[in-house]
Design an enzyme around this catalytic site. Sequence first.
Site, PDB file in Angstrom:
ATOM      1  N   CYS A 113     176.285 -22.357 -44.589  1.00 56.81           N
ATOM      2  CA  CYS A 113     175.021 -22.991 -44.929  1.00 56.81           C
ATOM      3  C   CYS A 113     173.885 -22.419 -44.082  1.00 56.81           C
ATOM      4  O   CYS A 113     173.499 -21.282 -44.254  1.00 56.81           O
ATOM      5  CB  CYS A 113     175.155 -24.499 -44.790  1.00 56.81           C
ATOM      6  SG  CYS A 113     173.913 -25.453 -45.661  1.00 56.81           S
ATOM      7  N   HIS A 114     173.330 -23.193 -43.137  1.00 61.64           N
ATOM      8  CA  HIS A 114     172.273 -22.724 -42.246  1.00 61.64           C
ATOM      9  C   HIS A 114     172.835 -22.103 -40.969  1.00 61.64           C
ATOM     10  O   HIS A 114     172.081 -21.610 -40.136  1.00 61.64           O
ATOM     11  CB  HIS A 114     171.325 -23.873 -41.886  1.00 61.64           C
ATOM     12  CG  HIS A 114     170.455 -24.318 -43.010  1.00 61.64           C
ATOM     13  ND1 HIS A 114     170.897 -25.142 -44.017  1.00 61.64           N
ATOM     14  CD2 HIS A 114     169.157 -24.037 -43.297  1.00 61.64           C
ATOM     15  CE1 HIS A 114     169.915 -25.365 -44.872  1.00 61.64           C
ATOM     16  NE2 HIS A 114     168.839 -24.708 -44.466  1.00 61.64           N
TER      17      HIS A 114
END
Length: 188
Positions: A113-114
């Site tokens: 994800c991030h």
Amino acid sequence: MANDILKGLNVAILVTDGFEQVELTEPRKALDEAGATTKIVSPKPGRIRAWNFTDWSIELPVDVDLDQAKPEDFDALLLPGGVINPDSLRMKPNAVAFAKAFFDAGKPVAAICHGPWTVIETGAAHGRRMTSWPSLKTDLKNAGADWVDQVAVVDKGLVTSRSPDDLPAFNQETIKLFSEARGRRHAA
């Protein structure tokens, strides 16, 4: 997945407040079930708070304070996402140095994800094929990565995935990649 495929493997999970809950708990569960020993490493001592999609959630105990953590004690690194967590980590020189040590030593890293924001700060995104949450596409391209929109991407000792929806593939590829590093720490 076969139990004990990761027996003897020590995995650092680098996080602070604001990690996406399932991006830590699900990979950790898969790693533990495969026989790895997982430790939460954090610049915040005591306990860290999860983010559960839209709100604060559970707290988890920190196993090792970042200031006491030694990359050489671990075989692999997991970088969960959530927006708050990697944005905070990439601003902490000791967190970036900890993550960079894994890349420098050729140890496997998994980021979802991030989580790749931390990878960018280490300089290790350059020249790698990667994926992430879509909003990091430009950041990764600017860091010299070849960004692709795929469920899971493995390149040069790094596995990346886009989101919690990709966790089954992320976990599978992480275990496969990490199994290749089993025992490397002791052999060096």
